[in-house]
Design a protein around this motif. Sequence first.
Motif, mmCIF file in Angstrom:
data_model
loop_
_atom_site.group_PDB
_atom_site.id
_atom_site.type_symbol
_atom_site.label_atom_id
_atom_site.label_comp_id
_atom_site.label_asym_id
_atom_site.label_seq_id
_atom_site.Cartn_x
_atom_site.Cartn_y
_atom_site.Cartn_z
ATOM 1 N N PRO A 1 0.805 -1.225 0.000
ATOM 2 C CA PRO A 1 0.000 0.000 0.000
ATOM 3 C C PRO A 1 0.837 1.274 0.000
ATOM 4 O O PRO A 1 0.429 2.285 -0.582
ATOM 5 N N LEU A 2 2.003 1.233 0.628
ATOM 6 C CA LEU A 2 2.886 2.391 0.609
ATOM 7 C C LEU A 2 3.414 2.623 -0.805
ATOM 8 O O LEU A 2 3.520 3.766 -1.262
ATOM 9 N N GLU A 3 3.730 1.540 -1.510
ATOM 10 C CA GLU A 3 4.185 1.673 -2.892
ATOM 11 C C GLU A 3 3.053 2.159 -3.793
ATOM 12 O O GLU A 3 3.284 2.893 -4.757
ATOM 13 N N THR B 1 -11.604 -1.229 0.516
ATOM 14 C CA THR B 1 -11.797 -2.673 0.306
ATOM 15 C C THR B 1 -10.707 -3.292 -0.565
ATOM 16 O O THR B 1 -10.734 -4.499 -0.824
ATOM 17 N N ASP B 2 -9.757 -2.485 -1.029
ATOM 18 C CA ASP B 2 -8.677 -2.989 -1.885
ATOM 19 C C ASP B 2 -7.542 -3.573 -1.049
ATOM 20 O O ASP B 2 -7.258 -3.111 0.065
ATOM 21 N N LEU C 1 3.180 -3.549 -8.956
ATOM 22 C CA LEU C 1 2.060 -3.557 -8.026
ATOM 23 C C LEU C 1 0.835 -4.219 -8.647
ATOM 24 O O LEU C 1 0.547 -4.041 -9.832
ATOM 25 N N THR C 2 0.120 -4.965 -7.823
ATOM 26 C CA THR C 2 -1.178 -5.516 -8.205
ATOM 27 C C THR C 2 -2.199 -5.103 -7.147
ATOM 28 O O THR C 2 -1.922 -5.194 -5.945
ATOM 29 N N ILE C 3 -3.359 -4.642 -7.598
ATOM 30 C CA ILE C 3 -4.455 -4.316 -6.687
ATOM 31 C C ILE C 3 -5.524 -5.398 -6.813
ATOM 32 O O ILE C 3 -5.984 -5.706 -7.913
ATOM 33 N N TRP C 4 -5.922 -5.939 -5.690
ATOM 34 C CA TRP C 4 -6.891 -7.022 -5.591
ATOM 35 C C TRP C 4 -8.165 -6.452 -4.958
ATOM 36 O O TRP C 4 -8.196 -6.164 -3.769
ATOM 37 N N GLU C 5 -9.196 -6.265 -5.797
ATOM 38 C CA GLU C 5 -10.440 -5.662 -5.303
ATOM 39 C C GLU C 5 -11.175 -6.646 -4.391
ATOM 40 O O GLU C 5 -11.324 -7.829 -4.704
ATOM 41 N N HIS C 6 -11.624 -6.118 -3.250
ATOM 42 C CA HIS C 6 -12.296 -6.938 -2.238
ATOM 43 C C HIS C 6 -11.443 -8.159 -1.866
ATOM 44 O O HIS C 6 -11.954 -9.264 -1.672
ATOM 45 N N GLY C 7 -10.155 -7.935 -1.774
ATOM 46 C CA GLY C 7 -9.242 -9.021 -1.424
ATOM 47 C C GLY C 7 -9.110 -9.193 0.072
ATOM 48 O O GLY C 7 -9.900 -8.651 0.861
ATOM 49 N N THR D 1 -3.413 -3.232 3.404
ATOM 50 C CA THR D 1 -4.565 -2.347 3.212
ATOM 51 C C THR D 1 -4.123 -0.896 3.107
ATOM 52 O O THR D 1 -2.963 -0.554 3.373
ATOM 53 N N ARG D 2 -5.050 -0.054 2.742
ATOM 54 C CA ARG D 2 -4.776 1.370 2.567
ATOM 55 C C ARG D 2 -4.167 1.970 3.844
ATOM 56 O O ARG D 2 -4.725 1.811 4.926
ATOM 57 N N PRO D 3 -3.015 2.657 3.727
ATOM 58 C CA PRO D 3 -2.357 3.188 4.919
ATOM 59 C C PRO D 3 -2.988 4.498 5.395
ATOM 60 O O PRO D 3 -3.637 5.199 4.628
ATOM 61 N N ALA D 4 -2.763 4.794 6.681
ATOM 62 C CA ALA D 4 -3.231 6.056 7.260
ATOM 63 C C ALA D 4 -2.084 6.649 8.067
ATOM 64 O O ALA D 4 -1.879 6.306 9.237
ATOM 65 N N LEU D 5 -1.302 7.507 7.434
ATOM 66 C CA LEU D 5 -0.148 8.130 8.063
ATOM 67 C C LEU D 5 -0.437 9.600 8.358
ATOM 68 O O LEU D 5 -1.133 10.254 7.595
#
Length: 401
Positions: free
Chosen positions: A77-79, A90-91, A152-158, A222-226
Motif C-alpha cells: 500500500p505504501l508503494e 476494500t482494496d 504492483l497488483t491491486i486485488w479488489e475486495h481481497g 490495506t490502505r495506509p493512514a499516516l
Amino acid sequence: MKYIIVLGDGMADEPIPSIQGKTPLMVADTPCIDLLAKKSELGIVHTIPEGMKPGSDTANLSVLGYNPEKYYSGRSPLEALSIGVDMKDTDIALRCNLVTLSLEEDFEEKTIIDHSAGEISTEEAKLLIEALKKELEDDIYKFYLGTSYRHLTIWEHGKVIDLAQPHDILGKIIGDYLPKEPALKNMMKRSYDILNNHPVNIERKKKGQNVANSIWFWGAGTRPALTSFEEKYGKRGAMISAVDLLKGIAVGTKMKVVEVEGANGTLHTNYEGKARAALDVLLKENYDFVYIHVEAPDEMGHQGNTQNKIKAIEYLDYKVIKTVTVGMEEAGVDYRMLIMPDHPTPIKIRTHTDDPVPYLLYDSRVTKNNPYSYNEFDAKNSGNLILKGYTIIDRLFKNPE
C-alpha cells in the motif's frame, strides 16, 4: 538548523570469512564517514519492533519516527501511494516482483534464482507488465508499473494473506512457498508461460542477463493512514529515493518527493545527483529536513556480492556524504546528520534480519574526539543503545545543550 538522514539500506552485516572476519562497513574505504565518526555520537538502534518482519517498510517507518506497530498496514500500500494508485478501503495491494525462475518443467519444482531479474530496467519491465495486463487483468486484479523489478497488483475486495518474500527464499524450491489463494497461484503459473519467451527476455538471454520470466506476489496490505510529517514534527521534509516504497511513505506523510534523473536503486544509481538534490532542497528551497535513501547496499546483500556491497558503501561515502557535507560547510549552515542503515542484509543469508543497526549522529557545531569508527562493533561498544527505533529521529531533532 538543517537536519539530514542518510540511509544506506541494508548496509549493516555480520563478520564475513572472505574479508578476514570483518564486515563490509569495517573494510570499506570511507574517509568522510571516518572523519565524521570521530566527532559524532555512535550507537546501535533497534529499528524492527519485536515480532514484526524485518523489512525496509517497517524499518524506514521507524527511522522516520512512525511506530510500525501503530502505522504499518503492509508494504505494497505504501508503494501504491508512490505510483499514484488511489486505493479503496476494500482494496488489497500486493507487491508484484518480476523474478528469475529456473527452468524445470513442473512450475512447483522451480527455484528463485534472482528476486530482481538482474535488476531489469523499467523500460524493459514496462513491456512485460503490458503483456501481463493483456492476459491476466480483469475487474478483480489490476496491474500497475513501478520501477525496475518492483511492481504492483491491486486485488479488489481481497484479503490480507501471508505471502513469502522472494528475497527470503532464493535458491529454494518454490512449491511450498506459493500462495494458498488459488487465483494468485494460478496467475503466477500463467505469468511464466507469458513471460519466459517474451521478446524482452529473448534479448536478455542473448546478452547473458537474467530473464524476468515470472511474477511473484508478496507484501499484501490495506490502505495506509499516516499523519503529516510537518504536523508531527513542525518541520518541512523531503524524500530522495529511487524506490517506490520510500516515495510512498513520503506521499503518505505529505513530504516532498524529489525525483532525481538516473536514480534507479542499483549499484550504479546517480549518487551525486541525490546529494546535489538534497543540498538544493535544504539551501535553495529552505526545507528543514531531507531523507536521502540509497538502495544499493541492500541489493548487493541480496545478491550475496561482498565486493559490490563494499563498493556501494564507498560510493555512499564519497559521492553522497562527502558531497552533502562539503556543500553544507561551504554554505556556512549549521546542520545535524544521522547516518545509518534501516536493517542488516547479511551476505551470508542474502536477506534481512532484525538485529540492531549502527548509527552515527553528527552535529556541525559540536567538537568531539572519540576513539570509535563507524561500524557494527564500535557502535555496540560505545554503550549507546536505542531500543525503540521510532525515537531516533527525536534524537536527531534534539539540539545539544
